[in-house]
Design an enzyme around this catalytic site. Structure first.
Site, mmCIF file in Angstrom:
data_model
loop_
_atom_site.group_PDB
_atom_site.id
_atom_site.type_symbol
_atom_site.label_atom_id
_atom_site.label_comp_id
_atom_site.label_asym_id
_atom_site.label_seq_id
_atom_site.Cartn_x
_atom_site.Cartn_y
_atom_site.Cartn_z
ATOM 1 N N THR A 35 -8.021 -2.875 -18.051
ATOM 2 C CA THR A 35 -7.930 -4.287 -17.495
ATOM 3 C C THR A 35 -9.025 -4.680 -16.510
ATOM 4 O OG1 THR A 35 -6.481 -3.973 -15.633
ATOM 5 C CG2 THR A 35 -5.486 -4.098 -17.856
ATOM 6 N N THR A 133 6.689 1.658 -5.952
ATOM 7 C CA THR A 133 6.076 1.324 -4.709
ATOM 8 C C THR A 133 7.448 0.929 -3.799
ATOM 9 O OG1 THR A 133 5.326 -0.887 -3.849
ATOM 10 C CG2 THR A 133 6.486 -1.059 -5.814
ATOM 11 N N ASP A 134 7.019 0.796 -2.335
ATOM 12 C CA ASP A 134 7.930 0.221 -1.483
ATOM 13 C C ASP A 134 8.501 -1.031 -1.658
ATOM 14 O OD1 ASP A 134 5.490 -0.912 -0.459
ATOM 15 O OD2 ASP A 134 5.742 -0.078 1.664
ATOM 16 N N GLU A 135 7.705 -2.051 -2.311
ATOM 17 C CA GLU A 135 7.960 -3.451 -2.434
ATOM 18 C C GLU A 135 9.287 -3.613 -3.287
ATOM 19 O OE1 GLU A 135 5.072 -6.177 -3.181
ATOM 20 O OE2 GLU A 135 3.605 -5.055 -2.208
ATOM 21 N N TYR A 159 5.718 -9.103 -9.303
ATOM 22 C CA TYR A 159 5.283 -7.805 -9.323
ATOM 23 C C TYR A 159 6.412 -6.811 -8.907
ATOM 24 C CZ TYR A 159 3.373 -3.400 -7.433
ATOM 25 O OH TYR A 159 3.104 -2.368 -7.011
ATOM 26 N N LYS A 163 8.081 -3.772 -11.067
ATOM 27 C CA LYS A 163 8.136 -2.398 -10.926
ATOM 28 C C LYS A 163 9.603 -1.774 -10.533
ATOM 29 C CE LYS A 163 5.164 0.005 -9.987
ATOM 30 N NZ LYS A 163 4.496 0.932 -10.848
ATOM 31 N N HIS A 294 6.137 -14.624 0.541
ATOM 32 C CA HIS A 294 5.607 -13.559 1.286
ATOM 33 C C HIS A 294 6.591 -12.460 1.947
ATOM 34 C CE1 HIS A 294 1.645 -12.453 3.685
ATOM 35 N NE2 HIS A 294 2.173 -11.440 3.021
HETATM 36 P P1 NAD Z 1 -4.854 -1.028 -10.068
HETATM 37 O O1 NAD Z 1 -4.588 -2.279 -10.410
HETATM 38 O O2 NAD Z 1 -5.908 -0.473 -9.194
HETATM 39 O O3 NAD Z 1 -5.010 -0.143 -11.297
HETATM 40 C C1 NAD Z 1 -4.282 0.101 -12.353
HETATM 41 C C2 NAD Z 1 -4.831 0.673 -13.556
HETATM 42 O O4 NAD Z 1 -3.701 0.415 -14.880
HETATM 43 C C3 NAD Z 1 -6.060 0.107 -14.139
HETATM 44 O O5 NAD Z 1 -6.896 1.096 -14.491
HETATM 45 C C4 NAD Z 1 -5.862 -0.707 -15.353
HETATM 46 O O6 NAD Z 1 -6.815 -0.789 -16.313
HETATM 47 C C5 NAD Z 1 -4.692 0.166 -15.948
HETATM 48 N N1 NAD Z 1 -3.703 -0.421 -16.632
HETATM 49 C C6 NAD Z 1 -2.994 -1.764 -16.634
HETATM 50 N N2 NAD Z 1 -2.181 -1.869 -17.644
HETATM 51 C C7 NAD Z 1 -2.235 -0.899 -18.367
HETATM 52 C C8 NAD Z 1 -1.450 -0.495 -19.676
HETATM 53 N N3 NAD Z 1 -0.749 -1.443 -20.529
HETATM 54 N N4 NAD Z 1 -1.898 0.494 -20.224
HETATM 55 C C9 NAD Z 1 -2.688 1.482 -19.881
HETATM 56 N N5 NAD Z 1 -3.333 1.137 -18.591
HETATM 57 C C10 NAD Z 1 -3.174 0.059 -18.097
HETATM 58 O O7 NAD Z 1 -3.731 -0.196 -9.312
HETATM 59 P P2 NAD Z 1 -3.323 0.791 -8.081
HETATM 60 O O8 NAD Z 1 -3.200 0.039 -6.931
HETATM 61 O O9 NAD Z 1 -4.047 1.985 -8.607
HETATM 62 O O10 NAD Z 1 -1.923 1.338 -8.548
HETATM 63 C C11 NAD Z 1 -1.627 2.313 -9.401
HETATM 64 C C12 NAD Z 1 -0.084 2.365 -9.355
HETATM 65 O O11 NAD Z 1 0.371 2.659 -7.979
HETATM 66 C C13 NAD Z 1 0.888 1.123 -9.697
HETATM 67 O O12 NAD Z 1 1.768 1.771 -10.809
HETATM 68 C C14 NAD Z 1 1.194 0.623 -8.416
HETATM 69 O O13 NAD Z 1 2.501 0.002 -8.664
HETATM 70 C C15 NAD Z 1 1.541 1.803 -7.526
HETATM 71 N N6 NAD Z 1 1.416 1.646 -6.167
HETATM 72 C C16 NAD Z 1 0.155 1.094 -5.727
HETATM 73 C C17 NAD Z 1 -0.034 0.927 -4.226
HETATM 74 C C18 NAD Z 1 -1.239 0.193 -3.439
HETATM 75 O O14 NAD Z 1 -1.141 -0.003 -2.499
HETATM 76 N N7 NAD Z 1 -2.373 -0.015 -4.417
HETATM 77 C C19 NAD Z 1 1.064 1.312 -3.546
HETATM 78 C C20 NAD Z 1 2.164 1.869 -3.906
HETATM 79 C C21 NAD Z 1 2.315 2.047 -5.409
HETATM 80 O O1 DAU Z 2 3.399 -1.955 -0.361
HETATM 81 C C1 DAU Z 2 2.914 -1.428 -1.852
HETATM 82 C C2 DAU Z 2 2.016 -2.473 -2.276
HETATM 83 O O2 DAU Z 2 0.919 -2.883 -1.521
HETATM 84 C C3 DAU Z 2 1.687 -2.099 -3.662
HETATM 85 O O3 DAU Z 2 2.841 -2.020 -4.536
HETATM 86 C C4 DAU Z 2 0.758 -3.308 -4.382
HETATM 87 O O4 DAU Z 2 0.356 -2.678 -5.610
HETATM 88 C C5 DAU Z 2 -0.556 -3.248 -3.416
HETATM 89 O O5 DAU Z 2 -1.461 -4.329 -4.046
HETATM 90 C C6 DAU Z 2 -0.077 -3.614 -2.308
HETATM 91 O O6 DAU Z 2 0.653 -5.065 -1.993
HETATM 92 P P1 DAU Z 2 0.528 -6.204 -0.912
HETATM 93 O O7 DAU Z 2 0.759 -7.253 -1.299
HETATM 94 O O8 DAU Z 2 1.003 -5.731 0.424
HETATM 95 O O9 DAU Z 2 -1.248 -6.042 -0.609
HETATM 96 P P2 DAU Z 2 -2.269 -6.837 -0.437
HETATM 97 O O10 DAU Z 2 -3.630 -5.974 -0.114
HETATM 98 O O11 DAU Z 2 -2.333 -7.768 -1.816
HETATM 99 O O12 DAU Z 2 -2.046 -7.669 0.776
HETATM 100 C C7 DAU Z 2 -1.718 -6.766 2.108
HETATM 101 C C8 DAU Z 2 -1.040 -7.947 3.003
HETATM 102 O O13 DAU Z 2 -2.395 -8.786 3.395
HETATM 103 C C9 DAU Z 2 -0.127 -8.771 2.678
HETATM 104 O O14 DAU Z 2 0.718 -9.243 3.745
HETATM 105 C C10 DAU Z 2 -0.813 -10.169 2.266
HETATM 106 C C11 DAU Z 2 -1.984 -10.213 3.046
HETATM 107 N N1 DAU Z 2 -3.450 -10.713 2.372
HETATM 108 C C12 DAU Z 2 -3.518 -10.517 1.443
HETATM 109 C C13 DAU Z 2 -4.842 -10.865 0.813
HETATM 110 C C14 DAU Z 2 -5.280 -10.761 -0.564
HETATM 111 C C15 DAU Z 2 -3.999 -11.705 3.234
HETATM 112 O O15 DAU Z 2 -3.346 -12.267 4.416
HETATM 113 N N2 DAU Z 2 -5.102 -12.332 2.674
HETATM 114 C C16 DAU Z 2 -5.663 -11.941 1.572
HETATM 115 O O16 DAU Z 2 -6.678 -12.580 1.221
#
Ligand code: NAD
Ligand code: DAU
Length: 353
Positions: A35, A133-135, A159, A163, A294
């Site tokens: 994606t 995720t913790d969310e 989201y 999850k 939020h």
């Molecule tokens: P990301 O959005 O950077 O990457 C997601 C990946 O999944 C991409 O490479 C995308 O192409 C692939 N994907 C999406 N839909 C798909 C499908 N239907 N089939 C196969 N591949 C698909 O996400 P991330 O930040 O790397 O998060 C990875 C995992 O960790 C997620 O499950 C997310 O919920 C979880 N997570 C993320 C965070 C964070 O802070 N980013 C924290 C806790 C948990």
């Molecule tokens: O807690 C784990 C989660 O953390 C994961 O499950 C999600 O996949 C990951 O995207 C992340 O979610 P958040 O919503 O916490 O992350 P984000 O970086 O989007 O935002 C972090 C905080 O900053 C949130 O309180 C929103 C705020 N924010 C975000 C953006 C993009 C801003 O204030 N300005 C911004 O432009």
């Protein structure tokens, strides 16, 4: 021995694949739909490495998953694939339902079919690790204790609701069919290859481009930050020794208000890449419209993982955030390649107001 990683071209998945192959020789089949968030450049250092097999496809394609499992005699599946950005889930929840819920369901069905036909010893050793995720726990009051694994599920965004649904499906497959599952619920990750729609890479990118640094609402929302390689080591450890059917919270004990994170990034950039006019990057900080619904605060209690599996994060926020800024400064080509057409359209829509 082979593992199947889904979503291994995204931020955490790619870091995991690189980390896995740096720690051992077991082959990784990497199934990713590519994606907007999936990027094969994240895996460029593995070109020509026979231990990494990339497959372009969807976790919802049960026939493809079944073929990959059988063909490669997979001994564990690690499910990272998801739609992951909260703001995008508010604009368009459909893709989140499709991948995070329906996709995980189809993946589980394919895995159940394969696993149930394995010989006894292989069936007992098989693992399905679901990365969550913790969310899913919802939002905490300022003085409430951090989320433990027994905190009730109260997801607030499309989201986190998607999850949460996937976590419940994984749990049900263990209780109903005996599938050997493990679930990790992690706090906010940051580090290399983080897509610049998320707060930390967005702020670094905008700062260097001379653009506003958008802070939602009052900027006092709290997130608990974990350097991505620490998340990877936690997943490796849970896969290795986690108790079947259990969930493990993963976090870095690094609660920070968003505004504090942005100020820290500005200060590090002032030091490592000062603005040409000598002014501080903090000048670019701009308060913008808040995210609907939020969540105010997340905080993870990771003591179960420490107690049972002896896992602790290696990076502090101070060391990790500095490494992250330095990585982005050293990888401006990577940023330039992904902040093209589709990315710009998203940013224009999201921050139009
Ligand atoms: P990301 O959005 O950077 O990457 C997601 C990946 O999944 C991409 O490479 C995308 O192409 C692939 N994907 C999406 N839909 C798909 C499908 N239907 N089939 C196969 N591949 C698909 O996400 P991330 O930040 O790397 O998060 C990875 C995992 O960790 C997620 O499950 C997310 O919920 C979880 N997570 C993320 C965070 C964070 O802070 N980013 C924290 C806790 C948990
Ligand atoms: O807690 C784990 C989660 O953390 C994961 O499950 C999600 O996949 C990951 O995207 C992340 O979610 P958040 O919503 O916490 O992350 P984000 O970086 O989007 O935002 C972090 C905080 O900053 C949130 O309180 C929103 C705020 N924010 C975000 C953006 C993009 C801003 O204030 N300005 C911004 O432009």
């Amino acid at each position: 021995m082979t593992i199947l990683v889904t979503g291994g071209a995204g931020f955490i998945g790619a870091n995991f694949v690189l980390d896995w192959l740096a720690h051992g020789s077991e082959t990784v089949i990497n199934l990713d739909k590519l994606t907007y968030a999936g990027n094969l450049q994240n895996l460029a250092s593995l070109e020509g490495d026979g231990r990494h097999v990339f497959v372009h496809g969807d976790i919802g394609d049960a026939a493809l998953v079944a073929r990959l499992l059988a063909e490669h005699k997979v001994r564990a599946v690690l499910n990272f694939a998801a739609e992951s950005h909260v703001d995008r889930s508010i604009e368009g929840p459909g893709a989140f339902i499709q991948t995070n819920i329906v996709g995980t369901f189809n993946l589980l069905e394919a895995v159940r079919g394969y696993w149930s036909a394995l010989p006894d010893a292989e069936r007992a050793a098989f693992r399905f690790l679901h990365v969550s995720t913790d969310e899913v726990y919802g939002s905490l009051d300022a003085d409430a204790p951090a989320f433990t694994e027994s905190h009730r599920y109260e997801p607030n965004s499309p989201y986190s609701a998607s999850k949460a649904a996937s976590d419940h499906l994984v749990r049900a497959y263990h209780h109903t069919y005996g599938l050997p599952v493990l679930t990790t619920n992690c706090s906010n990750n940051y580090g290399p290859y983080h897509f610049p729609e998320k707060l930390i890479p967005l702020v670094i990118h905008n700062a260097l481009a001379g653009k506003p640094l958008p802070i939602y609402g009052d900027g006092q929302q709290i997130r608990d930050w974990l350097f991505v390689t620490d998340h990877c080591s936690a997943i490796r450890r849970v896969l290795e020794a986690g108790r079947l059917g259990e969930t493990y919270n993963v976090g870095g004990w690094n609660e920070k208000a968003n505004i504090e994170v942005v100020r820290t990034l500005c200060a590090i950039l002032d030091e490592l890449a000062p603005r040409a006019d000598g002014q501080p990057y903090a000048r670019q900080m701009t308060f913008v419209k808040d995210r609907p619904g939020h969540d105010r605060r997340y905080a993870i209690d990771a003591r179960k993982l420490e107690r049972e599996l002896d896992w602790r994060p290696r990076e502090t926020f101070e060391t990790g955030i500095r490494k992250t800024v330095q990585w982005y400064l050293n990888h401006q080509d990577w940023v330039r390649n992904i902040t093209s057409g589709a990315y710009r359209e998203w940013v224009e829509r999201q921050y139009a107001a």
